[in-house]
Design an enzyme around this catalytic site. Structure first.
Site, PDB file in Angstrom:
ATOM      1  N   LYS A 117       0.851  -1.330   0.081  1.00 36.88           N
ATOM      2  CA  LYS A 117      -0.046  -0.109  -0.005  1.00 36.88           C
ATOM      3  C   LYS A 117       1.063   1.458  -0.027  1.00 36.88           C
ATOM      4  O   LYS A 117       0.830   2.065  -0.855  1.00 36.88           O
ATOM      5  CB  LYS A 117      -0.804  -0.116   1.177  1.00 36.88           C
ATOM      6  CG  LYS A 117      -1.698  -0.978   1.181  1.00 36.88           C
ATOM      7  CD  LYS A 117      -2.761  -1.047   2.675  1.00 36.88           C
ATOM      8  CE  LYS A 117      -1.983  -1.138   3.966  1.00 36.88           C
ATOM      9  NZ  LYS A 117      -1.387  -2.168   4.050  1.00 36.88           N
ATOM     10  N   ARG A 139       0.121  -9.030  13.611  1.00 38.11           N
ATOM     11  CA  ARG A 139      -0.505  -7.995  12.881  1.00 38.11           C
ATOM     12  C   ARG A 139      -1.567  -8.780  11.541  1.00 38.11           C
ATOM     13  O   ARG A 139      -2.626  -8.219  11.496  1.00 38.11           O
ATOM     14  CB  ARG A 139       0.652  -7.183  12.289  1.00 38.11           C
ATOM     15  CG  ARG A 139       1.158  -6.050  13.004  1.00 38.11           C
ATOM     16  CD  ARG A 139       2.737  -5.538  12.338  1.00 38.11           C
ATOM     17  NE  ARG A 139       2.472  -5.049  10.892  1.00 38.11           N
ATOM     18  CZ  ARG A 139       3.519  -4.777  10.490  1.00 38.11           C
ATOM     19  NH1 ARG A 139       4.640  -5.293  10.481  1.00 38.11           N
ATOM     20  NH2 ARG A 139       3.406  -4.294   9.194  1.00 38.11           N
ATOM     21  N   ARG A 157      -9.044   1.300   9.300  1.00 38.75           N
ATOM     22  CA  ARG A 157      -8.565  -0.265   9.546  1.00 38.75           C
ATOM     23  C   ARG A 157      -9.723  -1.130  10.645  1.00 38.75           C
ATOM     24  O   ARG A 157      -9.503  -1.962  10.864  1.00 38.75           O
ATOM     25  CB  ARG A 157      -7.322  -0.046  10.515  1.00 38.75           C
ATOM     26  CG  ARG A 157      -5.994  -0.473   9.549  1.00 38.75           C
ATOM     27  CD  ARG A 157      -5.028  -0.205  10.638  1.00 38.75           C
ATOM     28  NE  ARG A 157      -3.992  -0.990  10.431  1.00 38.75           N
ATOM     29  CZ  ARG A 157      -2.989  -0.688   9.619  1.00 38.75           C
ATOM     30  NH1 ARG A 157      -2.911   0.505   8.974  1.00 38.75           N
ATOM     31  NH2 ARG A 157      -1.987  -1.344   9.603  1.00 38.75           N
ATOM     32  N   ARG A 168      11.949  -2.123  10.471  1.00 33.37           N
ATOM     33  CA  ARG A 168      10.905  -1.782  11.393  1.00 33.37           C
ATOM     34  C   ARG A 168      10.866  -2.572  12.348  1.00 33.37           C
ATOM     35  O   ARG A 168      10.824  -3.928  12.294  1.00 33.37           O
ATOM     36  CB  ARG A 168       9.544  -1.601  10.694  1.00 33.37           C
ATOM     37  CG  ARG A 168       9.190  -0.183  10.296  1.00 33.37           C
ATOM     38  CD  ARG A 168       8.214   0.017   9.304  1.00 33.37           C
ATOM     39  NE  ARG A 168       6.777  -0.605   9.663  1.00 33.37           N
ATOM     40  CZ  ARG A 168       5.877  -0.544   9.185  1.00 33.37           C
ATOM     41  NH1 ARG A 168       5.759   0.056   7.846  1.00 33.37           N
ATOM     42  NH2 ARG A 168       4.814  -1.126   9.604  1.00 33.37           N
ATOM     43  N   ARG A 195      11.809  -6.247   4.182  1.00 32.20           N
ATOM     44  CA  ARG A 195      11.559  -4.408   3.769  1.00 32.20           C
ATOM     45  C   ARG A 195      12.638  -3.887   4.587  1.00 32.20           C
ATOM     46  O   ARG A 195      12.934  -4.141   5.951  1.00 32.20           O
ATOM     47  CB  ARG A 195      10.101  -4.163   4.591  1.00 32.20           C
ATOM     48  CG  ARG A 195       9.988  -2.564   4.671  1.00 32.20           C
ATOM     49  CD  ARG A 195       8.710  -2.084   4.867  1.00 32.20           C
ATOM     50  NE  ARG A 195       7.958  -2.866   5.879  1.00 32.20           N
ATOM     51  CZ  ARG A 195       6.827  -2.589   6.103  1.00 32.20           C
ATOM     52  NH1 ARG A 195       6.086  -1.798   5.267  1.00 32.20           N
ATOM     53  NH2 ARG A 195       6.196  -3.264   7.029  1.00 32.20           N
TER      54      ARG A 195
HETATM   55  P1  AP5 Z   1       4.598  -1.687   1.572  1.00 32.54           P
HETATM   56  O1  AP5 Z   1       4.618  -0.755   0.540  1.00 32.54           O
HETATM   57  O2  AP5 Z   1       5.730  -0.874   2.803  1.00 32.54           O
HETATM   58  O3  AP5 Z   1       3.561  -2.241   2.232  1.00 32.54           O
HETATM   59  P2  AP5 Z   1       2.632  -1.722   3.325  1.00 32.54           P
HETATM   60  O4  AP5 Z   1       1.233  -2.321   2.663  1.00 32.54           O
HETATM   61  O5  AP5 Z   1       2.474  -0.307   3.109  1.00 32.54           O
HETATM   62  O6  AP5 Z   1       2.817  -2.435   4.546  1.00 32.54           O
HETATM   63  P3  AP5 Z   1       2.721  -1.874   6.115  1.00 32.54           P
HETATM   64  O7  AP5 Z   1       3.389  -2.966   6.940  1.00 32.54           O
HETATM   65  O8  AP5 Z   1       3.345  -0.500   5.907  1.00 32.54           O
HETATM   66  O9  AP5 Z   1       1.217  -1.844   6.280  1.00 32.54           O
HETATM   67  P4  AP5 Z   1       0.831  -1.717   7.745  1.00 32.54           P
HETATM   68  O10 AP5 Z   1      -0.819  -1.393   7.095  1.00 32.54           O
HETATM   69  O11 AP5 Z   1       0.665  -3.135   8.406  1.00 32.54           O
HETATM   70  O12 AP5 Z   1       1.444  -0.760   8.714  1.00 32.54           O
HETATM   71  P5  AP5 Z   1       1.277   0.670   8.948  1.00 32.54           P
HETATM   72  O13 AP5 Z   1       2.569   1.273   8.769  1.00 32.54           O
HETATM   73  O14 AP5 Z   1       0.202   1.171   8.065  1.00 32.54           O
HETATM   74  O15 AP5 Z   1       5.750  -2.972   1.124  1.00 32.54           O
HETATM   75  C1  AP5 Z   1       6.247  -3.935   1.873  1.00 32.54           C
HETATM   76  C2  AP5 Z   1       7.753  -4.336   1.225  1.00 32.54           C
HETATM   77  O16 AP5 Z   1       7.369  -4.879   0.084  1.00 32.54           O
HETATM   78  C3  AP5 Z   1       8.367  -3.140   1.019  1.00 32.54           C
HETATM   79  O17 AP5 Z   1       9.810  -3.803   1.140  1.00 32.54           O
HETATM   80  C4  AP5 Z   1       8.239  -3.025  -0.566  1.00 32.54           C
HETATM   81  O18 AP5 Z   1       9.542  -2.665  -1.060  1.00 32.54           O
HETATM   82  C5  AP5 Z   1       7.947  -4.447  -1.063  1.00 32.54           C
HETATM   83  N1  AP5 Z   1       7.118  -4.256  -2.166  1.00 32.54           N
HETATM   84  C6  AP5 Z   1       6.064  -3.534  -2.256  1.00 32.54           C
HETATM   85  N2  AP5 Z   1       5.238  -3.974  -3.241  1.00 32.54           N
HETATM   86  C7  AP5 Z   1       5.959  -4.851  -4.045  1.00 32.54           C
HETATM   87  C8  AP5 Z   1       5.600  -5.761  -5.021  1.00 32.54           C
HETATM   88  N3  AP5 Z   1       4.793  -5.447  -5.853  1.00 32.54           N
HETATM   89  N4  AP5 Z   1       6.634  -6.716  -5.306  1.00 32.54           N
HETATM   90  C9  AP5 Z   1       7.566  -6.977  -4.484  1.00 32.54           C
HETATM   91  N5  AP5 Z   1       7.839  -6.351  -3.427  1.00 32.54           N
HETATM   92  C10 AP5 Z   1       6.991  -5.269  -3.165  1.00 32.54           C
HETATM   93  O19 AP5 Z   1       0.781   0.608  10.358  1.00 32.54           O
HETATM   94  C11 AP5 Z   1       1.942   0.265  11.359  1.00 32.54           C
HETATM   95  C12 AP5 Z   1       1.172   0.176  12.747  1.00 32.54           C
HETATM   96  O20 AP5 Z   1       0.491   1.499  13.127  1.00 32.54           O
HETATM   97  C13 AP5 Z   1      -0.012  -0.894  12.859  1.00 32.54           C
HETATM   98  O21 AP5 Z   1       0.246  -2.176  13.174  1.00 32.54           O
HETATM   99  C14 AP5 Z   1      -0.854  -0.253  13.913  1.00 32.54           C
HETATM  100  O22 AP5 Z   1      -0.176  -0.396  15.303  1.00 32.54           O
HETATM  101  C15 AP5 Z   1      -0.698   1.408  13.688  1.00 32.54           C
HETATM  102  N6  AP5 Z   1      -1.842   1.823  12.897  1.00 32.54           N
HETATM  103  C16 AP5 Z   1      -1.479   2.381  11.608  1.00 32.54           C
HETATM  104  N7  AP5 Z   1      -2.705   2.890  11.277  1.00 32.54           N
HETATM  105  C17 AP5 Z   1      -3.693   2.645  12.167  1.00 32.54           C
HETATM  106  C18 AP5 Z   1      -4.947   2.622  12.045  1.00 32.54           C
HETATM  107  N8  AP5 Z   1      -5.959   3.287  10.831  1.00 32.54           N
HETATM  108  N9  AP5 Z   1      -5.741   2.309  13.164  1.00 32.54           N
HETATM  109  C19 AP5 Z   1      -5.119   1.997  14.168  1.00 32.54           C
HETATM  110  N10 AP5 Z   1      -3.686   1.492  14.220  1.00 32.54           N
HETATM  111  C20 AP5 Z   1      -3.184   2.028  13.211  1.00 32.54           C
END
Ligand code: AP5
Length: 219
Positions: free
Chosen positions: A15, A173, A90, A162, A129
């Site tokens: 994402k 997660r 979420r 991370r 990542r």
């Molecule tokens: P990446 O693009 O980083 O993936 P992502 O979907 O953004 O993954 P996240 O882990 O950041 O999502 P998340 O929703 O768990 O975490 P968030 O930061 O929002 O890609 C991942 C890897 O794959 C990278 O290395 C990239 O290079 C590679 N890649 C990408 N596309 C690819 C492809 N097509 N092919 C091959 N490789 C590829 O949240 C973190 C924490 O914050 C949560 O756990 C929670 O505690 C809190 N939080 C955040 N938002 C909320 C909310 N709305 N409500 C409550 N808590 C929240």
């Protein structure tokens, strides 16, 4: 032209990678709650200190905290022409709050893009990542490696893994996603805005699929 989309999908689905590019192309902000919370943690603000304990364990930060953050962010002038919401909503409570927020502003969502990726691929993406400590650019040890190991191609900053990408936390997660966030697929299907994208291929192919989807709905 305006673009107001939600990127919905499990941790590691790509994402953030796609949201950065799409937001840049459309000239709208990427509103990534994970990035906003990590910034608050790094700055040791009261909100950051509260959020950290949930994030480190792989749980969700309380709805009220996140809804407040997003409400403030969407009120900023640069979000008037739209935004790419990345990682929000979420929970059903967050989705309902977003509906209310947009209705108050006379705005609607053009699409909710669901990133469809298998669990083994999610695990590969999360464990490989690496992120730049300085500018936040994302890399992957296999699919998007930096030119120099451990160093950001964009700014020369240090790359780090991370804390919540540790194997034990990743499992939690994914479980939290299945329980709290996956129900949003049905929620947005009912609202008629859900668009499925096969996000298992290379990043450029996924981006092209998103562009095709967005091209049909953007106003
Ligand atoms: P990446 O693009 O980083 O993936 P992502 O979907 O953004 O993954 P996240 O882990 O950041 O999502 P998340 O929703 O768990 O975490 P968030 O930061 O929002 O890609 C991942 C890897 O794959 C990278 O290395 C990239 O290079 C590679 N890649 C990408 N596309 C690819 C492809 N097509 N092919 C091959 N490789 C590829 O949240 C973190 C924490 O914050 C949560 O756990 C929670 O505690 C809190 N939080 C955040 N938002 C909320 C909310 N709305 N409500 C409550 N808590 C929240």
């Amino acid at each position: 032209m305006s673009l107001r989309v939600v990127f919905l999908g499990p941790p590691g689905a790509g994402k953030g990678t796609q949201a950065r590019q799409l937001a840049h192309e459309w000239g709208v902000p990427q509103v990534a709650t994970g990035d906003m919370l990590r910034e608050a943690v790094a700055n040791t603000t009261p909100l950051g200190l509260e959020a950290k304990r949930y994030m480190d364990s792989g749980g969700l930060v309380p709805d009220a905290v996140v809804i407040g953050l997003v409400g403030e962010r969407l009120a900023k002038p640069d979000a008037a022409p739209g935004c790419v919401l990345d990682g929000f909503p979420r929970t059903v409570a967050q989705a309902e709050a977003l509906d209310r927020l947009l209705a108050q502003r006379g705005e609607t969502l053009h699409a909710v893009v669901f990133f469809d990726v298998s669990r083994p691929e999610l695990l590969r993406r999360l464990t490989g990542r690496r992120t730049c400590r300085q500018c936040g650019t994302g890399f992957h040890l296999v699919s998007a490696p930096p030119k120099v190991a451990g160093t950001c191609d964009t700014c020369g900053g240090e790359l780090y893994q991370r804390e919540d990408d540790a194997e034990a936390t990743v499992g939690k997660r994914l479980d939290v996603y299945a329980k709290e966030t996956a129900p949003l697929v049905a929620y947005y299907e009912r609202e008629g805005v859900l668009r499925n994208v096969d996000a298992s291929g290379p990043a450029a192919e996924v981006y092209a699929a998103i562009q095709r989807t967005i091209g049909k709905v953007a106003a």
